[in-house]
Design a protein around this motif. Structure first.
Motif, PDB file in Angstrom:
ATOM      1  N   PHE A  14      38.877  42.996  57.947  1.00 33.10           N
ATOM      2  CA  PHE A  14      37.972  44.051  57.517  1.00 33.10           C
ATOM      3  C   PHE A  14      37.340  44.708  58.730  1.00 33.10           C
ATOM      4  O   PHE A  14      36.958  44.027  59.674  1.00 33.10           O
TER       5      PHE A  14
ATOM      6  N   GLU B 177      45.563  39.310  48.080  1.00 29.69           N
ATOM      7  CA  GLU B 177      45.723  38.862  46.695  1.00 29.69           C
ATOM      8  C   GLU B 177      47.155  39.037  46.183  1.00 29.69           C
ATOM      9  O   GLU B 177      47.563  38.407  45.211  1.00 29.69           O
ATOM     10  N   GLN B 219      43.573  46.135  42.372  1.00 28.72           N
ATOM     11  CA  GLN B 219      43.062  46.359  43.723  1.00 28.72           C
ATOM     12  C   GLN B 219      43.818  47.440  44.489  1.00 28.72           C
ATOM     13  O   GLN B 219      43.286  47.974  45.447  1.00 28.72           O
ATOM     14  N   SER B 391      47.150  34.635  28.023  1.00 30.81           N
ATOM     15  CA  SER B 391      46.082  35.642  27.993  1.00 30.81           C
ATOM     16  C   SER B 391      46.432  36.833  28.882  1.00 30.81           C
ATOM     17  O   SER B 391      45.926  37.923  28.689  1.00 30.81           O
TER      18      SER B 391
ATOM     19  N   ILE D 180      43.533  31.859  50.073  1.00 32.99           N
ATOM     20  CA  ILE D 180      42.522  32.697  49.434  1.00 32.99           C
ATOM     21  C   ILE D 180      41.954  33.656  50.467  1.00 32.99           C
ATOM     22  O   ILE D 180      42.128  33.481  51.665  1.00 32.99           O
ATOM     23  N   SER D 181      41.279  34.688  49.969  1.00 28.68           N
ATOM     24  CA  SER D 181      40.690  35.674  50.863  1.00 28.68           C
ATOM     25  C   SER D 181      39.276  35.243  51.203  1.00 28.68           C
ATOM     26  O   SER D 181      38.315  35.882  50.784  1.00 28.68           O
ATOM     27  N   ASP D 183      37.630  35.519  53.786  1.00 29.60           N
ATOM     28  CA  ASP D 183      36.992  36.606  54.501  1.00 29.60           C
ATOM     29  C   ASP D 183      36.365  37.601  53.510  1.00 29.60           C
ATOM     30  O   ASP D 183      35.198  37.971  53.617  1.00 29.60           O
ATOM     31  N   ARG D 184      37.157  37.992  52.519  1.00 28.05           N
ATOM     32  CA  ARG D 184      36.678  38.965  51.535  1.00 28.05           C
ATOM     33  C   ARG D 184      35.609  38.374  50.619  1.00 28.05           C
ATOM     34  O   ARG D 184      34.604  39.023  50.321  1.00 28.05           O
ATOM     35  N   LYS D 187      32.400  38.321  52.401  1.00 24.05           N
ATOM     36  CA  LYS D 187      31.822  39.673  52.536  1.00 24.05           C
ATOM     37  C   LYS D 187      31.169  40.134  51.234  1.00 24.05           C
ATOM     38  O   LYS D 187      30.328  41.028  51.239  1.00 24.05           O
ATOM     39  N   TYR D 204      38.000  40.259  41.596  1.00 21.67           N
ATOM     40  CA  TYR D 204      39.410  39.843  41.597  1.00 21.67           C
ATOM     41  C   TYR D 204      39.691  38.800  42.686  1.00 21.67           C
ATOM     42  O   TYR D 204      40.574  37.968  42.534  1.00 21.67           O
ATOM     43  N   SER D 205      38.928  38.854  43.746  1.00 26.72           N
ATOM     44  CA  SER D 205      39.085  37.815  44.766  1.00 26.72           C
ATOM     45  C   SER D 205      38.666  36.462  44.206  1.00 26.72           C
ATOM     46  O   SER D 205      39.252  35.434  44.529  1.00 26.72           O
ATOM     47  N   GLU D 207      38.802  35.703  40.956  1.00 33.44           N
ATOM     48  CA  GLU D 207      39.860  35.323  40.020  1.00 33.44           C
ATOM     49  C   GLU D 207      41.001  34.638  40.768  1.00 33.44           C
ATOM     50  O   GLU D 207      41.502  33.592  40.365  1.00 33.44           O
ATOM     51  N   LYS D 208      41.367  35.226  41.894  1.00 30.94           N
ATOM     52  CA  LYS D 208      42.454  34.616  42.657  1.00 30.94           C
ATOM     53  C   LYS D 208      42.054  33.247  43.202  1.00 30.94           C
ATOM     54  O   LYS D 208      42.867  32.322  43.246  1.00 30.94           O
ATOM     55  N   VAL D 211      42.392  30.655  40.454  1.00 25.16           N
ATOM     56  CA  VAL D 211      43.800  30.346  40.196  1.00 25.16           C
ATOM     57  C   VAL D 211      44.387  29.543  41.357  1.00 25.16           C
ATOM     58  O   VAL D 211      45.128  28.577  41.152  1.00 25.16           O
ATOM     59  N   ALA D 384      35.498  38.651  33.580  1.00 20.21           N
ATOM     60  CA  ALA D 384      36.884  39.061  33.785  1.00 20.21           C
ATOM     61  C   ALA D 384      37.341  39.908  32.610  1.00 20.21           C
ATOM     62  O   ALA D 384      36.836  39.781  31.498  1.00 20.21           O
ATOM     63  N   ASP D 385      38.300  40.780  32.859  1.00 26.47           N
ATOM     64  CA  ASP D 385      38.689  41.709  31.802  1.00 26.47           C
ATOM     65  C   ASP D 385      39.761  41.145  30.876  1.00 26.47           C
ATOM     66  O   ASP D 385      40.225  41.823  29.983  1.00 26.47           O
ATOM     67  N   THR D 386      40.186  39.915  31.106  1.00 23.62           N
ATOM     68  CA  THR D 386      41.021  39.251  30.101  1.00 23.62           C
ATOM     69  C   THR D 386      40.434  37.856  29.930  1.00 23.62           C
ATOM     70  O   THR D 386      39.483  37.477  30.600  1.00 23.62           O
ATOM     71  N   LEU D 387      41.063  37.100  29.058  1.00 27.91           N
ATOM     72  CA  LEU D 387      40.546  35.760  28.803  1.00 27.91           C
ATOM     73  C   LEU D 387      41.111  34.731  29.766  1.00 27.91           C
ATOM     74  O   LEU D 387      40.951  33.531  29.589  1.00 27.91           O
ATOM     75  N   ASN D 388      41.814  35.179  30.809  1.00 29.82           N
ATOM     76  CA  ASN D 388      42.511  34.197  31.639  1.00 29.82           C
ATOM     77  C   ASN D 388      41.565  33.237  32.356  1.00 29.82           C
ATOM     78  O   ASN D 388      41.853  32.057  32.440  1.00 29.82           O
TER      79      ASN D 388
END
Lengths: 409, 409, 409, 409
Positions: A14, B177, B219, B391, D180-181, D183-184, D187, D204-205, D207-208, D211, D384-388
């Motif tokens: 970044f 990601e 993203q 999902s 994983i990010s 760094d992000r 931030k 989303y970071s 979420e990742k 997972v 999150a925008d889904t149920l995952n």
């Protein structure tokens, strides 16, 4: 800053923009145009990933400047907020004068002024627009500021420009020979007697940096196919200019037309402020769009050269340590003329000769100095424990000759 | 092959071209043009490294195809030399129909034909040029070849196209990601009942691949600023077309002019073979060169939109799960009209609404099947040990509304 | 192979084991023991990631051998299945004779035999166990096989051993100076007059490889703190051996006890086959477990040295180009004796002197030859376009002196 | 700091030690011992690169803490110098109570006290040694300090511990699913109502990250071969302890002997301060050295189990979603007894059953909260925008059964 701005960079992760003025400069059209100018011109014809831009490189160099300032401050070198902003601006704008395919254009249609002069013109103009807020940045850029190490961060054999471009060009080409430890080099920076120097334990990182630079010249910047492609581009632009001046109407964007029609000097740019804006309107797309259309021009030389470029049917290139003999060049000249059925005057568009120069480290001026624990300074060429760096101060020259692949002696 | 061809790739290291015919296809102008078409259109306005091209992606997908064939053969799946060449050609050419800023052009000036149809037209033309040597490749591409897994390598939820673009787009944007274990996924490929399947121990790599795809949509591909920029591009092209059709002469390359002047259908392309060559002459530079020049057009709407694009002064974008109410849209319409002093008919160029759709995994057709040691097959959505993949079969929709930043309600 | 075996490697991704016999050898306890022997001994005291093992390096070198064979075969160099298996075995086992902290042990308690001799003993033993199936591998290893390039792949200035260890040691230490383009170097391999050579266009990758090797010596293998730690380890083992021989009972694993009690020669190993198995029982844990317990021994020298090692309170190290004068050494000797209150005979455990030797490229024998397009061969030292490689044929020596930090003159 | 200390890390580049006290703690033998304790125990039997240590992980987590503090301060969250030092110490020492093969030892010979309790004992002891200078660090560690977000940086579902170990374990194993990010994510950290939260654009970071954690559990931490190896290790230690208690003398380092002879409780550690030092003397080498020697013990069960471990001849493992039936277990019990000729009482050493539990995200307590622009907070599972993510709050259980490969029903 009012709002924090963060930019994704695949190399450093970044990049944060740390000053409002820097952000405003980045938003200016003069800087935004760098988004449309590739850092490495035609190199993507050899390394298909090499589409990164001068915009991206400028951001990267700015990031490294931030790292360098942080390191120096942690070593108790005082850098005021004004100086930090100014040196950041200086590195951000250090290459703002580049046009599309800079080196090729300077050898063809924009030969009356070079990109260093253009950079200064842009900076002066921006300083007017921003009401003098770039004055200190300009002083540092021009090495007129008393604290010389600030200028050296912007322009020297160890500047943030080089540290970024070696890494960036390696990353996008995939040529790992150019990867350097910019992180480590920066951590080893120090200021001594107002000079930017490297602490002794960074000596091997510098050795690697100099070798990496040398290898990148041969494998990327002076790659034979890149040299051949640039030669072809120069000849295309020269031919187009000639046709234009002969009154042959050619398709071109208005900005490109202006530079095809007339040669401008530094003085012209000074006298006519609008000229800089015309130059600022140029980017890679003007050149590419032109060449594509010119493939269908009636002039056989121009259309042929353009078709070769677009379909990557580049000239063969011969390379040797010594200059090519006049006799050999003449034999090629005749072969080209007869085999391609060209008029005498047109042969020059099909025969390119020149010299590549690779000088990994200049020991004459602006040396890279190593700071030893006892306080002594030594030029890296003398500090290394073998003569290898010293041998890299030699300039290596190679001569080349390019002509269509189908031509045989 | 007569001469071995190796290409540097920053992602996979080196890509070898393994068949003479493949190399000849790569040298054809129809393929070379992909060097001048960015894979991700305007995305570089958000991620400044994202200048990689469709040419580069096609090479990457071809590389992965070679890896996949090597894996399958090591597992005693016979693939003949002819099939190998054909499936390699099929993946190399799978996206050859893309023009510049494909999605934007299909929504504006090239709306009568889509890039899938264009890909087939290009492949048919190349098959003629190469005297039928692409026939098997075309059969596989069109899923008319009996061995279905070969088509699935080219086009399915697990094809080499996706494996390459997720990795490549991650690499050049710096959005980690999207990084997937393409190496591992390919090592887990197997063929069962003529279907491409994944061995059970690759199940978590697939889970990650599906999640990575979902995240890359939000993203990168559907990043709000990218969506806003594409909307602006569409409106620029629509306005230019309208002006052209009203007889307003605009600067444009000859190829772009043709598409601005007239709408062409699939039928037109079939009837006039020259049309495909005109399309093939288009690339990113035509669009960029046009927009740059149009900044100075007399039409206030066109010149304003183009200046916004060139200087990255993009529209603000609002996003919400449900559609925007007609009432709100009307209020924005009026605000735009009054605050920008626009004619009613021109407001639509300043107000963009639409829907983003993200569907990480389709469970209806062409499932990704997992092969267990006991020989049973299961859809990954059923095979995962939680409901998380299931999902992700849900389609997520978001609605957006874009308008100039200076407009306020 | 009956069952395919794939091993995750953070550097190359996946390593496949391609021959049944190779897999059986990997499963043998003589090879499994390498899992417990670090490649870089005490280096993790400086670079905390450097815990990678000789097992891992052997797998990596085997992987590169597979890549090299694939490249050579693609260039029409025939390599039979038997030769491929044999050369793979030869590289897998090339370092099997290493014990824990090899260099330190060879300088202290296992000084009667070196690891090269031990490697041959292990290979001969394995050849018996596997009923002669390693005979060809052994011939290649000993350079007794007519096709010399196969031996060169295993042992030369360009062997798979070096290519792997430079990359691997860089990866785990994080010292990027050692990263080399093994992928590219291997792609440039060729066989000419039965010699392994490099094609001319790989010349810069070789230049970088030689420089990387030089830098890794200074930054890792001969890092001053590593040298100091190894000196301390040698002195600990010498002291333990002395105490043992004086009849002082010390804790130690049975295998380590045997080597502390008695010095064994190559002849002893030949005469008593069980001795090799005792040696095979040694690994890093014997040494570490011993040192830890010895911290509480009654002998003040041994316990003190061991506590220094365990708590990383290492000796200070002085380094200079010329040898240290006898007079200076004597002054340190006396300072140590008086300041630490040591008996005369014990001072040697606290004063270590020696020489580091770094020779990046040997031009005398086994040169790296570059193959030019016209069929000529040149030593890389002569082929490079500057004298930098030639200057790297010089041997650089540095002298060092280590003693406790608290001692002052 | 008096002297700046920089440590090379292959993941983050360089780790600087920013406080004198932190550096002194790092030098203490209690911390140095972590250099000899692998982070992932026996995992290197599956992933040969996984030899990284708890020492290295602690440094990495400390580095991320520095990044997190820098980010929070740049967002105007005040953190005093004392708090910064304290939270840095807290993360550095968060795992100091781990012994060798922690989980295995807690299930065998050190079952009366867990590593969390031991960590606190070590910290209290260090606080005494450092005369109360760790008091604030301990308060933060124990969540007794009013500013709760500081504790959350050390211990929560988003702590620096997890961010580092996912990255580090991925790096050294080569399992890219865990990258994983960090760094992000860092931030995007923010503090809201004294809670550590994530800004909405980091959703989303996260979420990742969730997972990635799930996948690392299946692919690394709960990898079937790792589980089998740990089961074998537990049984070896149990058998050794039994023999010891029966008066059978076994080789072992003094520290290991003490834990084999007697079970100690938290109370014992409190009452006898020397016990903590004995525990501190244990590391991986004690266990490995023991097992190696025990291969030659007269007890047939112990020697057989140890030979299996040393030569990686691990038990086969069966895995299924539901528990194994008592009937099946009995059938295996009898098969083991008869086929291996074992006494009834010894069968348990050859049959291991248990349960693996993977819970990627806990939604009950210590949620990861997302901060939206309007100031609302939402649990990531709801945001999150889904149920995952919600589906990843489910605990997944698998049951396993291990026994020698040669046993068949």
């Amino acid at each position: 800053m009012g709002k924090q701005k963060i930019i994704n960079d695949p190399i450093y992760g970044f990049i944060s923009v740390s000053h409002d003025l820097v952000f405003e400069l980045m938003e200016h059209p003069y800087f935004q145009r760098l988004r449309r100018i590739r850092q490495l011109g035609m190199t993507h014809l050899v390394y298909p990933g090499a589409h990164h831009t001068r915009f991206h490189h400028a951001l990267g160099a700015m990031y490294l400047m931030g790292q360098a300032l942080e390191t120096l401050r942690s070593k108790k070198i005082e850098v005021s907020a004004e100086e930090a902003e100014a040196v950041t601006i200086a590195i951000l704008l250090h290459d703002i004068g580049h046009g599309p395919y800079s080196h090729a254009l300077e050898d063809s249609i924009v030969s009356g002024i070079n990109h260093e002069q253009l950079s200064e013109l842009f900076m002066d103009r921006l300083n007017e627009i921003f009401q003098g807020r770039l004055t200190l940045a300009l002083k540092i850029f021009r090495n007129e500021y008393p604290r010389k190490f600030l200028h050296q961060l912007v322009s020297s054999q160890l500047d943030m420009d080089r540290l970024d471009y070696l890494n960036r060009d390696s990353f996008f080409t995939g040529v790992s020979e150019g990867v350097i430890s910019s992180d480590r080099i920066i951590k080893m920076l120090q200021v001594y007697n107002d000079q930017l120097v490297i602490e002794a334990k960074g000596i091997y990182s510098i050795e690697k940096f100099i070798v990496a630079r040398r290898l990148m010249y041969w494998q990327v910047y002076l790659h034979k196919t890149v040299v051949s492609a640039e030669g072809l581009l120069i000849n295309i632009l020269k031919r187009a200019r000639e046709l234009f001046r002969q009154g042959h109407p050619l398709f071109a964007t208005p900005a490109l037309q202006q530079f095809l029609k007339k040669e401008f000097t530094h003085r012209d740019f000074k006298q006519d402020p609008a000229l800089l804006d015309t130059f600022a309107a140029l980017d890679d797309s003007d050149v590419v769009a032109g060449i594509k259309v010119w493939q269908n021009e009636t002039d056989p030389v121009l259309s042929d050269l353009c078709r070769r470029m677009m379909n990557r049917n580049l000239f063969r290139i011969l390379i040797q340590p010594e200059p090519f003999s006049g006799e050999l060049i003449n034999r090629y000249r005749e072969a080209i003329s007869s085999q391609l059925g060209l008029k005498k005057g047109d042969v020059d568009y099909y025969l390119i000769s020149g010299k590549m120069v690779n000088n990994a480290y200049h020991s004459t001026s602006e040396k890279i100095n190593i700071l030893f624990k006892d306080g002594t300074l030594k030029d890296i060429a003398d500090a290394a424990d073998t003569l290898n760096i010293r041998s890299l101060t030699e300039t290596v020259e190679k001569h080349y000759l390019c002509f269509p692949k189908e031509v045989v002696l």
